[in-house]
Write a protein that holds these residues in place. Sequence first.
Motif, PDB file in Angstrom:
ATOM      1  N   VAL A 161      -7.200   8.680  -8.394  1.00  0.00           N
ATOM      2  CA  VAL A 161      -7.591   8.065  -7.098  1.00  0.00           C
ATOM      3  C   VAL A 161      -6.813   9.236  -5.921  1.00  0.00           C
ATOM      4  O   VAL A 161      -5.994   9.689  -6.357  1.00  0.00           O
TER       5      VAL A 161
ATOM      6  N   ARG B  37     -10.246  -3.177  -6.143  1.00  0.00           N
ATOM      7  CA  ARG B  37      -9.268  -1.925  -5.828  1.00  0.00           C
ATOM      8  C   ARG B  37      -8.832  -1.388  -7.081  1.00  0.00           C
ATOM      9  O   ARG B  37      -8.808  -1.981  -8.090  1.00  0.00           O
TER      10      ARG B  37
ATOM     11  N   GLU C 289     -13.104  -8.196  -3.448  1.00  0.00           N
ATOM     12  CA  GLU C 289     -13.353  -6.768  -3.635  1.00  0.00           C
ATOM     13  C   GLU C 289     -12.396  -5.905  -4.522  1.00  0.00           C
ATOM     14  O   GLU C 289     -11.181  -6.305  -4.920  1.00  0.00           O
TER      15      GLU C 289
ATOM     16  N   ARG D 273      -5.912   1.881  -8.797  1.00  0.00           N
ATOM     17  CA  ARG D 273      -4.921   2.698  -8.758  1.00  0.00           C
ATOM     18  C   ARG D 273      -4.811   3.597  -9.984  1.00  0.00           C
ATOM     19  O   ARG D 273      -5.003   2.901 -11.091  1.00  0.00           O
TER      20      ARG D 273
ATOM     21  N   VAL E 182      -7.805   2.366   4.031  1.00  0.00           N
ATOM     22  CA  VAL E 182      -8.041   2.268   2.415  1.00  0.00           C
ATOM     23  C   VAL E 182      -7.306   2.509   1.364  1.00  0.00           C
ATOM     24  O   VAL E 182      -7.518   2.007   0.258  1.00  0.00           O
ATOM     25  N   LEU E 183      -6.147   3.075   1.659  1.00  0.00           N
ATOM     26  CA  LEU E 183      -5.288   3.580   0.873  1.00  0.00           C
ATOM     27  C   LEU E 183      -3.724   2.862   1.179  1.00  0.00           C
ATOM     28  O   LEU E 183      -3.415   3.145   2.069  1.00  0.00           O
ATOM     29  N   SER E 184      -3.294   2.063   0.216  1.00  0.00           N
ATOM     30  CA  SER E 184      -2.097   1.202   0.460  1.00  0.00           C
ATOM     31  C   SER E 184      -0.797   2.136   0.154  1.00  0.00           C
ATOM     32  O   SER E 184      -1.012   3.250  -0.631  1.00  0.00           O
TER      33      SER E 184
ATOM     34  N   ASP F 148      -5.647  -9.663  -0.182  1.00  0.00           N
ATOM     35  CA  ASP F 148      -4.985  -8.765  -1.241  1.00  0.00           C
ATOM     36  C   ASP F 148      -4.443  -9.517  -2.401  1.00  0.00           C
ATOM     37  O   ASP F 148      -3.630  -8.707  -3.183  1.00  0.00           O
TER      38      ASP F 148
ATOM     39  N   TRP G 247      -2.975   1.741  -4.038  1.00  0.00           N
ATOM     40  CA  TRP G 247      -4.144   0.873  -4.083  1.00  0.00           C
ATOM     41  C   TRP G 247      -5.297   1.218  -3.221  1.00  0.00           C
ATOM     42  O   TRP G 247      -4.990   1.318  -2.152  1.00  0.00           O
ATOM     43  N   PHE G 248      -6.444   1.732  -3.829  1.00  0.00           N
ATOM     44  CA  PHE G 248      -7.497   2.182  -2.984  1.00  0.00           C
ATOM     45  C   PHE G 248      -8.500   1.136  -3.029  1.00  0.00           C
ATOM     46  O   PHE G 248      -8.891   0.488  -4.092  1.00  0.00           O
ATOM     47  N   ARG G 249      -8.891   0.799  -1.751  1.00  0.00           N
ATOM     48  CA  ARG G 249      -9.816  -0.218  -1.808  1.00  0.00           C
ATOM     49  C   ARG G 249     -11.261   0.200  -1.702  1.00  0.00           C
ATOM     50  O   ARG G 249     -11.733   1.102  -0.896  1.00  0.00           O
ATOM     51  N   THR G 250     -12.146  -0.108  -2.853  1.00  0.00           N
ATOM     52  CA  THR G 250     -13.398   0.673  -2.894  1.00  0.00           C
ATOM     53  C   THR G 250     -14.497   0.272  -1.965  1.00  0.00           C
ATOM     54  O   THR G 250     -15.515   0.759  -1.787  1.00  0.00           O
TER      55      THR G 250
END
Length: 530
Positions: A379, A373, A371, A375, A393-395, A361, A399-402
């Motif tokens: 989102v 990501r 990857e 925000r 997937v969401l911190s 990350d 932050w969203f991991r696509t």
Amino acid sequence: MTTLATLARRAHERFADRPAILSGDGWLTFADLGAAARRTANRLLTAGLRPGDRVVMALDNRPEVLIVEHALFLSGLVRVAVSSRLHGQEIATIAADCGAAAVLCEQTHAELVADRRSTLPLLRTLVAADGGAVAGSDSTLAYLVAPGASETAPDVPAPTEDEVAALMYTSGTTGQPKGAIVTHAGWLAMLRAFWAELPPSGPGDVVLHVAPMSHFGGSAGSAYTFRGAAVVPVRRFDPPRSLDLVVEHQVSVLPLVPTMLKELTAVAERRAEAGTPFRAAHLRAVPYGGSAISAQALVRAREVFGDVLYQCYGLSEALAPLTVLSAAEHRPVPSATAPARLSSAGRPVAEIELQVVDADDVPAPVGAPGEVRVRGAAVMPGYWDRPEETHEVLSADGWFRTGDLGRLEDDGYLYLVDRRREVIVSGGFNIYPSEVERAIAELDAVQEVVVVGVPHERWGEAVAAVVVTRPGFTLSDEDVVTACRERLASYKKPLYVEFATELPVSGNGKLRRREIRERYWADRARLVGE
């Protein structure tokens, strides 16, 4: 405080005498739309629904889609729009997952949903779209929107910005449907981004909906409706007819998925060769998104449609537009058959933070793959009733991991090169290998099966199934396809079936799906369909 209910009421009042939507009986004005939406909302509330209840809409493009959508916004009900091309069992599964209080679906699906009613304990009303009510349904779409109910504003508390406005369903790598939550604030963030990135809109604009209103087309279209644009819904995409409708209705906005854009381009090119070139000076914006498209296809499309193309990247969990490739950025450059930027997804919009990160990350160096990501307000805050999947997937800091793999260049353009998730995008529709594999695995003759996306000239990607049969059993291509057709939406069935004696596995016995997929994608710069 602005919510979707606020925007809907303002549009009904400000543009009262302007055309809002084309129906079978002619144009409905915004005043007509508001009255029909209030009637629909009051009928749903009379049926026992309450603000916050989920309403599944699995409908073709039709005037009632916009009426019901505005009714849901006005009454605080939650919009759960899904593709009408889903199988009835898939629609029932989604209704069960979100605890739907109402399901509105096409006639062909209503009986299948009715058969599953025992799995839907919270369902208060099942509405069939056409003709009379089918066995097990409670009403028809025509009755729901018809005159006769109260046209006063629904007597419900005003929703807040943080309340749920919609669920956008996606299945992820598991193939199990998950509802990405969209709050009123999230939908408003999407609208603001469209308003900022697309040409100014207002009364006089006409939006032609040939792409599904349940997906990207409807999202982009709502940005225009709230500003007074008229809507022409088309139930079935027919490329020649669609081009004719653009001219007939002086269409200014045409949301598309890339497959549709390519097909319309090809039809226009054939007409030009026959001496009747496509001309539509009133067309100002063709926003497109949902899957990848080749740079050369965009060069051809621009030659047909002009400086009107706007590529928009987004996901169910992070609404488009996250990035935009503007009309100006589609223009040719000297000594280049196709500008390099046409292979990109554009640059991030103002209200979105976007990074490409490595496995830890940590932001990757410029030009290095990683990857994607994102925000921002567009989102999702999480999946409906799925905290574990949300956490994956969401911190904690948003932050969203696509699941998409890409690279950011020093000029800010995002290039998508692959998907970490195994989703197949065919003609703008998401297909999850695991759900197709489960359908095929129900055949007694199947010992193992793996499903991957393979290149396809028309759809970008198509479904291919590699099957290992059990000793002593026989199986045909048609058996495999039929098994899928009986359980899934038609577009999810394999176009290619390959039989093998074994599937490749790693040292720890894990299936090497990527190895199978890469056989079909050799010598391609991007491992996503174009």
